[in-house]
Motif scaffolding. Sequence first.
Motif, PDB file in Angstrom:
ATOM      1  N   ARG A  53       0.822  -1.216   0.000  1.00 58.59           N
ATOM      2  CA  ARG A  53       0.000   0.000   0.000  1.00 58.59           C
ATOM      3  C   ARG A  53       0.858   1.269   0.000  1.00 58.59           C
ATOM      4  O   ARG A  53       0.612   2.178  -0.801  1.00 58.59           O
ATOM      5  CB  ARG A  53      -0.960  -0.005   1.193  1.00 58.59           C
ATOM      6  CG  ARG A  53      -1.964   1.149   1.191  1.00 58.59           C
ATOM      7  CD  ARG A  53      -2.959   0.987   2.340  1.00 58.59           C
ATOM      8  NE  ARG A  53      -4.057   1.943   2.245  1.00 58.59           N
ATOM      9  CZ  ARG A  53      -4.080   3.116   2.856  1.00 58.59           C
ATOM     10  NH1 ARG A  53      -3.039   3.495   3.607  1.00 58.59           N
ATOM     11  NH2 ARG A  53      -5.123   3.929   2.717  1.00 58.59           N
ATOM     12  N   PRO A  54       1.887   1.374   0.862  1.00 54.90           N
ATOM     13  CA  PRO A  54       2.741   2.570   0.792  1.00 54.90           C
ATOM     14  C   PRO A  54       3.413   2.748  -0.561  1.00 54.90           C
ATOM     15  O   PRO A  54       3.539   3.881  -1.052  1.00 54.90           O
ATOM     16  CB  PRO A  54       3.768   2.327   1.902  1.00 54.90           C
ATOM     17  CG  PRO A  54       3.076   1.413   2.854  1.00 54.90           C
ATOM     18  CD  PRO A  54       2.235   0.520   2.006  1.00 54.90           C
ATOM     19  N   ALA A  55       3.820   1.645  -1.191  1.00 53.85           N
ATOM     20  CA  ALA A  55       4.475   1.751  -2.499  1.00 53.85           C
ATOM     21  C   ALA A  55       3.497   2.242  -3.559  1.00 53.85           C
ATOM     22  O   ALA A  55       3.840   3.094  -4.395  1.00 53.85           O
ATOM     23  CB  ALA A  55       5.061   0.399  -2.902  1.00 53.85           C
ATOM     24  N   LEU A  56       2.267   1.720  -3.535  1.00 49.20           N
ATOM     25  CA  LEU A  56       1.262   2.182  -4.483  1.00 49.20           C
ATOM     26  C   LEU A  56       0.945   3.654  -4.274  1.00 49.20           C
ATOM     27  O   LEU A  56       0.797   4.422  -5.238  1.00 49.20           O
ATOM     28  CB  LEU A  56      -0.016   1.350  -4.342  1.00 49.20           C
ATOM     29  CG  LEU A  56       0.011  -0.058  -4.931  1.00 49.20           C
ATOM     30  CD1 LEU A  56      -1.245  -0.821  -4.534  1.00 49.20           C
ATOM     31  CD2 LEU A  56       0.147  -0.009  -6.444  1.00 49.20           C
ATOM     32  N   GLN A  57       0.824   4.074  -3.023  1.00 52.23           N
ATOM     33  CA  GLN A  57       0.525   5.475  -2.745  1.00 52.23           C
ATOM     34  C   GLN A  57       1.651   6.393  -3.215  1.00 52.23           C
ATOM     35  O   GLN A  57       1.400   7.469  -3.762  1.00 52.23           O
ATOM     36  CB  GLN A  57       0.248   5.669  -1.260  1.00 52.23           C
ATOM     37  CG  GLN A  57      -1.085   5.106  -0.811  1.00 52.23           C
ATOM     38  CD  GLN A  57      -1.422   5.505   0.604  1.00 52.23           C
ATOM     39  OE1 GLN A  57      -0.556   5.586   1.466  1.00 52.23           O
ATOM     40  NE2 GLN A  57      -2.687   5.766   0.859  1.00 52.23           N
ATOM     41  N   ARG A  58       2.889   5.967  -3.004  1.00 53.32           N
ATOM     42  CA  ARG A  58       4.015   6.792  -3.472  1.00 53.32           C
ATOM     43  C   ARG A  58       4.010   6.897  -4.990  1.00 53.32           C
ATOM     44  O   ARG A  58       4.295   7.965  -5.553  1.00 53.32           O
ATOM     45  CB  ARG A  58       5.338   6.208  -2.981  1.00 53.32           C
ATOM     46  CG  ARG A  58       5.622   6.467  -1.511  1.00 53.32           C
ATOM     47  CD  ARG A  58       7.059   6.157  -1.168  1.00 53.32           C
ATOM     48  NE  ARG A  58       7.384   4.749  -1.367  1.00 53.32           N
ATOM     49  CZ  ARG A  58       7.234   3.816  -0.453  1.00 53.32           C
ATOM     50  NH1 ARG A  58       6.753   4.116   0.742  1.00 53.32           N
ATOM     51  NH2 ARG A  58       7.579   2.560  -0.709  1.00 53.32           N
ATOM     52  N   ALA A  59       3.659   5.802  -5.660  1.00 55.03           N
ATOM     53  CA  ALA A  59       3.647   5.809  -7.122  1.00 55.03           C
ATOM     54  C   ALA A  59       2.536   6.699  -7.668  1.00 55.03           C
ATOM     55  O   ALA A  59       2.724   7.403  -8.668  1.00 55.03           O
ATOM     56  CB  ALA A  59       3.492   4.389  -7.644  1.00 55.03           C
ATOM     57  N   LEU A  60       1.361   6.687  -7.025  1.00 59.32           N
ATOM     58  CA  LEU A  60       0.211   7.418  -7.542  1.00 59.32           C
ATOM     59  C   LEU A  60       0.106   8.836  -6.995  1.00 59.32           C
ATOM     60  O   LEU A  60      -0.410   9.730  -7.674  1.00 59.32           O
ATOM     61  CB  LEU A  60      -1.076   6.657  -7.220  1.00 59.32           C
ATOM     62  CG  LEU A  60      -1.196   5.243  -7.816  1.00 59.32           C
ATOM     63  CD1 LEU A  60      -2.491   4.587  -7.349  1.00 59.32           C
ATOM     64  CD2 LEU A  60      -1.126   5.287  -9.336  1.00 59.32           C
ATOM     65  N   LEU A  61       0.571   9.044  -5.770  1.00 60.75           N
ATOM     66  CA  LEU A  61       0.375  10.339  -5.102  1.00 60.75           C
ATOM     67  C   LEU A  61       1.670  11.130  -4.915  1.00 60.75           C
ATOM     68  O   LEU A  61       1.617  12.284  -4.481  1.00 60.75           O
ATOM     69  CB  LEU A  61      -0.283  10.129  -3.734  1.00 60.75           C
ATOM     70  CG  LEU A  61      -1.611   9.380  -3.730  1.00 60.75           C
ATOM     71  CD1 LEU A  61      -2.105   9.202  -2.297  1.00 60.75           C
ATOM     72  CD2 LEU A  61      -2.648  10.124  -4.560  1.00 60.75           C
ATOM     73  N   ARG A  62       2.790  10.509  -5.169  1.00 62.07           N
ATOM     74  CA  ARG A  62       4.117  11.124  -5.022  1.00 62.07           C
ATOM     75  C   ARG A  62       4.456  11.423  -3.568  1.00 62.07           C
ATOM     76  O   ARG A  62       5.468  10.955  -3.069  1.00 62.07           O
ATOM     77  CB  ARG A  62       4.231  12.397  -5.883  1.00 62.07           C
ATOM     78  CG  ARG A  62       4.114  12.128  -7.390  1.00 62.07           C
ATOM     79  CD  ARG A  62       4.542  13.338  -8.196  1.00 62.07           C
ATOM     80  NE  ARG A  62       3.676  14.483  -8.010  1.00 62.07           N
ATOM     81  CZ  ARG A  62       2.574  14.696  -8.711  1.00 62.07           C
ATOM     82  NH1 ARG A  62       2.178  13.822  -9.621  1.00 62.07           N
ATOM     83  NH2 ARG A  62       1.835  15.783  -8.516  1.00 62.07           N
ATOM     84  N   GLN A  63       3.623  12.195  -2.862  1.00 63.04           N
ATOM     85  CA  GLN A  63       3.878  12.494  -1.457  1.00 63.04           C
ATOM     86  C   GLN A  63       2.591  12.198  -0.655  1.00 63.04           C
ATOM     87  O   GLN A  63       1.837  13.110  -0.308  1.00 63.04           O
ATOM     88  CB  GLN A  63       4.292  13.952  -1.261  1.00 63.04           C
ATOM     89  CG  GLN A  63       5.657  14.266  -1.860  1.00 63.04           C
ATOM     90  CD  GLN A  63       6.071  15.703  -1.587  1.00 63.04           C
ATOM     91  OE1 GLN A  63       5.247  16.604  -1.525  1.00 63.04           O
ATOM     92  NE2 GLN A  63       7.360  15.904  -1.422  1.00 63.04           N
ATOM     93  N   PRO A  64       2.340  10.919  -0.368  1.00 62.50           N
ATOM     94  CA  PRO A  64       1.100  10.564   0.324  1.00 62.50           C
ATOM     95  C   PRO A  64       1.096  11.041   1.767  1.00 62.50           C
ATOM     96  O   PRO A  64       2.147  11.306   2.358  1.00 62.50           O
ATOM     97  CB  PRO A  64       1.087   9.035   0.253  1.00 62.50           C
ATOM     98  CG  PRO A  64       2.536   8.656   0.154  1.00 62.50           C
ATOM     99  CD  PRO A  64       3.178   9.738  -0.658  1.00 62.50           C
TER     100      PRO A  64
END
Length: 244
Positions: A53-64
């Motif tokens: 989940r953190p990896a997906l958020q970083r990929a999609l949101l850049r700075q989650p």
Amino acid sequence: MLMFGPLRCPECRASYPVAEGVADLVLEHGSAGGLQRGLESRWVARSYERHVRPALQRALLRQPLDTDSEYLLYRSLLGTPDGPVLDLGCGTGLVARRLAREPAFPLVAGQDLSPAMLEEGVAQAREAGATVDFLRAQAPALPFLDGTLGAVLMADSLHYLEDLGRLMLEVARVLRPGGRWVASTYAPPGSASGFLHRRVGLHPRAEATLRAATSAAGLVRFERVALPPLLVLKAEKGSAESLR
């Protein structure tokens, strides 16, 4: 909480298995995108909260947002639900079990399509001492009676669903008057990247598209918190007075 089945529908008389706390309402699994297929892996489910989940958020949101800030944002938008709360696309129940542990909070249900995620969710909820009713069902269909839910939360899951119009109609159907829909997603990338996102089963939408879909379903008081590219949204089902 149901632990074993089967679960029978009194109207259609269909029978659905229940095992280890998960009611499985999926009779036929439709085609899934590549990312959804990955989320059905047991390895992914077991490492989802810590790594995937953190990896997906970083990929999609850049700075989650950090996990606590994200939760507090959802919690503030949910308000005080007057009825059970559905965490739609709950994954392993990260948000659902935290809601369920709040004092005097209504019943929390978690719906997802991935058996592996739900199995992990049951284990995590037991470990945390949280009571969450988990069910496997394929959105946009929501297996709840009309006007029974106090809120529907879609934490980081709105962009996994393709049929936005039908989803919002279902949300409006199951909410009680005054009930809230709270969701998070991300703004669409450029056309080249957008094509790749769609190929793996992601469907980000612009704010105007989301606002129009909620309005078409009859939801009101649309609000959004924009932390580009993150979008956090809220809308309500009109009160009984406004629906007359």
